[in-house]
Scaffold this motif. Structure first.
Motif, PDB file in Angstrom:
ATOM      1  N   ALA A   1      52.730 -27.399 -22.955  1.00 44.00           N
ATOM      2  CA  ALA A   1      52.769 -26.339 -21.742  1.00 44.00           C
ATOM      3  C   ALA A   1      53.065 -24.900 -22.114  1.00 44.00           C
ATOM      4  CB  ALA A   1      54.133 -26.856 -20.768  1.00 44.00           C
ATOM      5  N   HIS A   2      52.328 -24.045 -21.308  1.00 39.67           N
ATOM      6  CA  HIS A   2      52.533 -22.703 -21.537  1.00 39.67           C
ATOM      7  C   HIS A   2      52.560 -22.202 -19.970  1.00 39.67           C
ATOM      8  CE1 HIS A   2      52.259 -18.693 -23.034  1.00 39.67           C
ATOM      9  NE2 HIS A   2      51.203 -18.937 -23.707  1.00 39.67           N
ATOM     10  N   PRO A   3      53.791 -22.315 -19.157  1.00 44.08           N
ATOM     11  CA  PRO A   3      53.854 -21.991 -17.813  1.00 44.08           C
ATOM     12  C   PRO A   3      53.483 -20.704 -17.440  1.00 44.08           C
ATOM     13  CG  PRO A   3      55.874 -22.683 -18.704  1.00 44.08           C
ATOM     14  CD  PRO A   3      55.117 -22.869 -19.860  1.00 44.08           C
TER      15      PRO A   3
ATOM     16  N   SER B   1      45.079 -27.690 -25.864  1.00 44.42           N
ATOM     17  CA  SER B   1      45.503 -26.513 -25.131  1.00 44.42           C
ATOM     18  C   SER B   1      46.606 -26.883 -24.280  1.00 44.42           C
ATOM     19  CB  SER B   1      44.204 -25.927 -24.682  1.00 44.42           C
ATOM     20  OG  SER B   1      44.349 -24.891 -23.784  1.00 44.42           O
ATOM     21  N   ARG B   2      47.549 -26.252 -24.636  1.00 40.35           N
ATOM     22  CA  ARG B   2      48.887 -26.201 -23.545  1.00 40.35           C
ATOM     23  C   ARG B   2      48.528 -25.447 -22.491  1.00 40.35           C
ATOM     24  NH1 ARG B   2      52.252 -23.643 -28.383  1.00 40.35           N
ATOM     25  NH2 ARG B   2      51.230 -21.580 -28.605  1.00 40.35           N
ATOM     26  N   VAL B   3      47.559 -24.485 -22.560  1.00 42.62           N
ATOM     27  CA  VAL B   3      46.996 -23.575 -21.425  1.00 42.62           C
ATOM     28  C   VAL B   3      46.554 -24.537 -20.390  1.00 42.62           C
ATOM     29  CG1 VAL B   3      45.658 -21.466 -20.673  1.00 42.62           C
ATOM     30  CG2 VAL B   3      47.045 -21.457 -22.766  1.00 42.62           C
ATOM     31  N   ALA B   4      45.397 -25.306 -20.866  1.00 37.78           N
ATOM     32  CA  ALA B   4      44.531 -26.171 -19.950  1.00 37.78           C
ATOM     33  C   ALA B   4      45.549 -26.920 -19.209  1.00 37.78           C
ATOM     34  CB  ALA B   4      43.770 -26.648 -20.825  1.00 37.78           C
TER      35      ALA B   4
ATOM     36  N   LEU C   1      38.540 -21.432 -23.430  1.00 44.15           N
ATOM     37  CA  LEU C   1      39.806 -21.590 -24.438  1.00 44.15           C
ATOM     38  C   LEU C   1      39.575 -21.432 -25.878  1.00 44.15           C
ATOM     39  CD1 LEU C   1      40.747 -25.202 -22.619  1.00 44.15           C
ATOM     40  CD2 LEU C   1      41.839 -22.939 -22.266  1.00 44.15           C
ATOM     41  N   ARG C   2      40.482 -21.138 -26.552  1.00 42.08           N
ATOM     42  CA  ARG C   2      40.118 -20.747 -27.905  1.00 42.08           C
ATOM     43  C   ARG C   2      40.180 -22.167 -28.748  1.00 42.08           C
ATOM     44  NH1 ARG C   2      43.541 -20.395 -32.445  1.00 42.08           N
ATOM     45  NH2 ARG C   2      45.361 -20.933 -31.304  1.00 42.08           N
ATOM     46  N   LEU C   3      39.059 -22.399 -29.719  1.00 40.89           N
ATOM     47  CA  LEU C   3      39.131 -23.442 -30.578  1.00 40.89           C
ATOM     48  C   LEU C   3      40.175 -23.572 -31.554  1.00 40.89           C
ATOM     49  CD1 LEU C   3      36.658 -25.345 -30.725  1.00 40.89           C
ATOM     50  CD2 LEU C   3      35.729 -24.092 -32.249  1.00 40.89           C
ATOM     51  N   GLN C   4      41.481 -24.283 -31.340  1.00 35.01           N
ATOM     52  CA  GLN C   4      42.407 -24.306 -31.880  1.00 35.01           C
ATOM     53  C   GLN C   4      42.429 -24.755 -33.469  1.00 35.01           C
ATOM     54  OE1 GLN C   4      45.934 -24.652 -29.811  1.00 35.01           O
ATOM     55  NE2 GLN C   4      45.130 -23.734 -27.899  1.00 35.01           N
ATOM     56  N   LYS C   5      41.917 -24.205 -34.297  1.00 35.08           N
ATOM     57  CA  LYS C   5      41.560 -24.832 -35.642  1.00 35.08           C
ATOM     58  C   LYS C   5      43.058 -25.028 -36.247  1.00 35.08           C
ATOM     59  CE  LYS C   5      37.758 -21.774 -36.195  1.00 35.08           C
ATOM     60  NZ  LYS C   5      37.750 -20.083 -36.120  1.00 35.08           N
TER      61      LYS C   5
ATOM     62  N   HIS D   1      40.066 -15.820 -20.537  1.00 34.20           N
ATOM     63  CA  HIS D   1      40.364 -16.637 -21.745  1.00 34.20           C
ATOM     64  C   HIS D   1      41.723 -15.979 -21.938  1.00 34.20           C
ATOM     65  CE1 HIS D   1      40.391 -17.313 -25.985  1.00 34.20           C
ATOM     66  NE2 HIS D   1      39.162 -17.656 -26.122  1.00 34.20           N
ATOM     67  N   PRO D   2      42.672 -16.866 -22.501  1.00 33.23           N
ATOM     68  CA  PRO D   2      44.121 -16.564 -22.858  1.00 33.23           C
ATOM     69  C   PRO D   2      44.197 -15.868 -23.881  1.00 33.23           C
ATOM     70  CG  PRO D   2      43.462 -18.792 -23.526  1.00 33.23           C
ATOM     71  CD  PRO D   2      42.316 -18.324 -22.608  1.00 33.23           C
ATOM     72  N   GLY D   3      43.223 -15.699 -24.935  1.00 33.07           N
ATOM     73  CA  GLY D   3      43.286 -15.048 -26.177  1.00 33.07           C
ATOM     74  C   GLY D   3      44.319 -15.864 -27.019  1.00 33.07           C
ATOM     75  N   PRO D   4      44.161 -15.796 -28.418  1.00 36.47           N
ATOM     76  CA  PRO D   4      43.080 -14.737 -29.158  1.00 36.47           C
ATOM     77  C   PRO D   4      41.597 -15.247 -29.268  1.00 36.47           C
ATOM     78  CG  PRO D   4      44.255 -15.876 -30.665  1.00 36.47           C
ATOM     79  CD  PRO D   4      45.041 -16.451 -29.405  1.00 36.47           C
ATOM     80  N   ILE D   5      40.659 -14.609 -28.889  1.00 39.64           N
ATOM     81  CA  ILE D   5      39.306 -14.839 -28.621  1.00 39.64           C
ATOM     82  C   ILE D   5      38.752 -15.140 -30.125  1.00 39.64           C
ATOM     83  CG2 ILE D   5      37.003 -14.008 -28.089  1.00 39.64           C
ATOM     84  CD1 ILE D   5      38.444 -11.982 -26.115  1.00 39.64           C
TER      85      ILE D   5
HETATM   86  N1  ASP Z   1      47.673 -17.863 -26.710  1.00 34.27           N
HETATM   87  C1  ASP Z   1      47.573 -19.067 -25.907  1.00 34.27           C
HETATM   88  C2  ASP Z   1      48.541 -19.933 -26.581  1.00 34.27           C
HETATM   89  O1  ASP Z   1      49.373 -19.614 -27.365  1.00 34.27           O
HETATM   90  C3  ASP Z   1      46.126 -19.717 -26.189  1.00 34.27           C
HETATM   91  C4  ASP Z   1      45.633 -19.874 -27.741  1.00 34.27           C
HETATM   92  O2  ASP Z   1      46.518 -19.642 -28.545  1.00 34.27           O
HETATM   93  O3  ASP Z   1      44.524 -20.289 -27.900  1.00 34.27           O
HETATM   94  O4  ASP Z   1      48.467 -21.087 -26.296  1.00 34.27           O
END
Ligand code: ASP
Length: 333
Positions: free
Chosen positions: A145-147, A178-181, A233-237, A273-277
């Motif tokens: 989560a990322h409320p 993604s916690r943002v999603a 959403l960022r691709l969370q490598k 986009h929540p960033g970072p892009i």
């Molecule tokens: N900044 C956001 C997060 O911390 C999104 C991301 O990192 O991709 O979840």
């Protein structure tokens, strides 16, 4: 479950851990308060007295640019004292180390901890063990989560496009990590949004996500058809243990927002986009700060929403034990 931890018996916010189970009215009142703060800090003097004398600790076990700095700016605009701790997390020493860190900072009379950690559930852990007068704000825990990101996204959508209930929203990309999603979906659903689409390759969609009330698309063109808001959403490598994708270039070809795809969107559709892009991966670089990109609005609104959450939590703790006038501040805004 979060609700008994997040809300006090009167239904006021105690800790902010996740979006699910937050009542609609509470979310709306956070957004409304953020809007009031927007007015209050629009002049050259951006400092309000609300949290004078309060100590807020930013405890970040994972890197952060926007979230950490906007929490800090928000706390300072409310006149709180802020301590920033960047802690390198060792997953093997988690349990006790977390508790020891919490107790150490509590001994310094901190009122609130803003916590980011790579383990899902870390913020709950802190909230369960925090002293009664101490509040916990989740600034992102693992994939969970990322409320405050969801709240700032809702604020940004509401400010530019109106009530999310009547909108079509596509959430595109690495939904799996993604916690943002997750938080955005909960928030949009609670505010009544009926058309939420998740658009991603099959390897980046969590199993069973349809049960959250979204429709899944594996074709970007189909998923973007007629939408009002595109949330990339960022691709969370860093969270990808295996091979989820052939390559970033291939992801861009199939799921990136290119100029051609952007041109096919509704003329008033907006991009977030929540960033970072990752430029050239989720979005082509020249679109990042275009007229219809709300990415920088999201950053600015993050300050307002974080001010609102901190103020509401610490305000509810104050009731019955004095008032903020006694701190010499002359009241809120
Ligand atoms: N900044 C956001 C997060 O911390 C999104 C991301 O990192 O991709 O979840």
């Amino acid at each position: 479950m979060s609700r008994p931890l997040q809300l006090d018996p009167q239904g006021r916010l105690r800790h902010l851990l996740s979006m699910d189970e937050l009542p609609r009215d509470l979310i709306v009142s956070i957004l409304d308060r953020a809007a009031e703060f927007s007015e209050a800090v629009s002049g050259p003097d951006k400092k309000l007295p609300n949290l004078r004398g309060r100590t807020i600790v930013n405890l970040f076990f994972e890197p952060s640019t926007r979230t950490r700095s906007t929490f800090e700016v928000a706390a300072k605009r409310l006149s709180a004292d802020v301590i920033n701790l960047q802690v390198s997390a060792s997953s093997t020493t988690k349990g006790e180390t977390l508790l020891d860190t919490l107790k150490t900072m509590e001994a310094m009379q901190a009122d609130m901890f803003v916590i980011r950690h790579d383990a899902s559930g870390a913020a709950h852990f802190f909230a369960e063990h925090a002293a009664p007068g101490v509040a916990i704000l989740n600034a992102g825990d693992g994939r969970h989560a990322h409320p405050t990101q969801a709240l700032l996204d809702l604020y940004t959508i509401r400010a530019r496009k109106g009530d999310p209930a009547g909108l079509r929203v596509a959430i595109v990309g690495d939904v799996l990590h993604s916690r943002v999603a997750r938080s955005d979906i909960h928030g949009l659903r609670i505010l009544g949004c009926k058309d939420i689409r998740v658009v991603a390759p099959p390897t980046l969609v969590p199993a069973g996500i349809e049960h959250m009330g979204v429709r899944v698309f594996h074709s970007l063109d189909a998923g973007l058809d007629g939408v009002d808001v595109v949330m990339l959403l960022r691709l969370q490598k860093e969270r990808m243990l295996g091979a989820f994708l052939p390559s970033a270039a291939e992801f861009h070809r199939d799921f990136g927002l290119t100029r051609e795809r952007f041109a096919r969107l509704k003329p008033d559709a907006v991009v977030m986009h929540p960033g970072p892009i990752n430029r050239g991966v989720e979005i082509s670089g020249d679109l990042a700060y275009s007229e219809r990109s709300l990415i920088l609005d999201q950053v600015a609104n993050g300050i307002l929403v974080r001010m609102a959450v901190m103020d509401m939590i610490l305000e509810s703790r104050e009731s019955g034990i004095g008032n903020r006038e006694s701190k010499g501040g002359g009241g809120g805004f």
